[in-house]
Enzyme design. Sequence first.
Site, PDB file in Angstrom:
ATOM      1  N   SER A 164       5.301   0.684  -9.575  1.00 33.68           N
ATOM      2  CA  SER A 164       4.610   0.443  -8.313  1.00 33.68           C
ATOM      3  C   SER A 164       4.321   1.741  -7.583  1.00 33.68           C
ATOM      4  O   SER A 164       5.212   2.568  -7.374  1.00 33.68           O
ATOM      5  CB  SER A 164       5.466  -0.446  -7.406  1.00 33.68           C
ATOM      6  OG  SER A 164       5.144  -1.786  -7.568  1.00 33.68           O
TER       7      SER A 164
ATOM      8  N   ASP B 225      -0.792  -3.632   0.906  1.00 35.20           N
ATOM      9  CA  ASP B 225       0.310  -3.072   0.115  1.00 35.20           C
ATOM     10  C   ASP B 225       0.135  -1.578  -0.140  1.00 35.20           C
ATOM     11  O   ASP B 225       0.383  -1.095  -1.247  1.00 35.20           O
ATOM     12  CB  ASP B 225       0.457  -3.824  -1.216  1.00 35.20           C
ATOM     13  CG  ASP B 225       1.805  -3.566  -1.868  1.00 35.20           C
ATOM     14  OD1 ASP B 225       2.770  -3.262  -1.145  1.00 35.20           O
ATOM     15  OD2 ASP B 225       1.897  -3.643  -3.108  1.00 35.20           O
TER      16      ASP B 225
ATOM     17  N   HIS C  39       5.330  -1.994  -0.392  1.00 35.00           N
ATOM     18  CA  HIS C  39       6.585  -2.667  -0.727  1.00 35.00           C
ATOM     19  C   HIS C  39       7.618  -1.724  -1.332  1.00 35.00           C
ATOM     20  O   HIS C  39       8.798  -2.074  -1.418  1.00 35.00           O
ATOM     21  CB  HIS C  39       6.346  -3.864  -1.660  1.00 35.00           C
ATOM     22  CG  HIS C  39       6.011  -3.526  -3.069  1.00 35.00           C
ATOM     23  ND1 HIS C  39       4.724  -3.474  -3.545  1.00 35.00           N
ATOM     24  CD2 HIS C  39       6.809  -3.231  -4.128  1.00 35.00           C
ATOM     25  CE1 HIS C  39       4.750  -3.172  -4.834  1.00 35.00           C
ATOM     26  NE2 HIS C  39       5.999  -3.016  -5.210  1.00 35.00           N
TER      27      HIS C  39
END
Length: 387
Positions: free
Chosen positions: A243, A165, A135
């Site tokens: 992230s 992901d 993402h």
Amino acid sequence: MTMAGLRTRSWICSSVLAAGLLLPSGAWLGTAGVGFGAGDARAQGAPGLGLARQSFVVAAVRRAGPAVVTIDTERTVVVPGGASGGLPRGLLNDPLFRQFFGMPQLQQQPAQRKERGQGSGFIVQADGLILTNAHVVEKSDRVTVGLQDGRRVEGTVVGLDPLTDLAVVKLAGAGPWPVAPLGNSDTLQVGEWAIAVGNPFGLDNTVTMGIISSLNRNATKLGITDKRLDLIQTDAAINPGNSGGPLLNAEGEVIGINTLVRTGPGAGLGFAIPINRAREIARQLIATGKVSHPMIGVGLDGVKPGDGSGLSQGVRLMSVQPGSPAARAGLQQGDVIVAVAGQPIGSPAQLVAAVERAGVGGSLLLTVSRDGRLLSVTVVPAPLAPR
């Protein structure tokens, strides 16, 4: 629950920011680095008091820190319709309104704008291969990677897998590049130290620390229904922009990839993809640019007391997709799978993990309870169709 990537238009959560200041030497500056008087010997970590100025965290971050990178992305977003002068779009679309005011035919010209985002990653090979979250780089037109030493290098997305992901990015240039050592997430225990490194809110090289709070947290239980993940839970602060950054153990080895953060009530929970799972996905992405996920084509739910099955544990088939591997093997809606390869199972996550281990074309021996009888059924998983 939200992905911990940072985009300028959204993805901001209310969390306490734990930030540090990285000196050129790589040491973290705290109160012990300030020139206090003799009365502050404890703050300075005086040897006589048995306090060390540097903890194991310093050594761990020095070992992996140079390989942690900032990932800046840019993508073009198409916005339907052009300028409307502040008037409602429905009114402008009304031909009587346009005729009354002598307005020409409305031209629906799509507008474009640039959207920028930021996340983290870490280099896993000396030739410049980086692991991060899908993402972070998904649908990006341009990827720029910032290194700890100040260099900024263009990156190319080798491949990404939205289902887990995970993504692999390749740095431009021959290197060699600094590499983060990888640990073994299969040996983790609850209570071990966990160190999160990344760039939350755009603040480079931020370090936070906590412990491993839990293991094998299934993403579906967190309300993430479009991912196939069992996650490491930690109380180390993970914020937007973290992230794709590494979760380290006390030795400075990467044990996970930071991906989710709990926002709102109950905030303070972070989640990371185990590094052993990421290794498997990365190998496929590097080799082919995509990942083949096995599936058997069923909808699942756990057995519950009083549901009429008469069983204390198992996984009920809520649906069976026509023509799927499960249907071809003879499985039916309402069947309860009680064991895989002779090992009892008690949750849908365990069955999904068993399907993953079997792989596409593998063999999955299931023990099924149907109308009070036990049956043995062999299912051969097929590849999940790309979305």
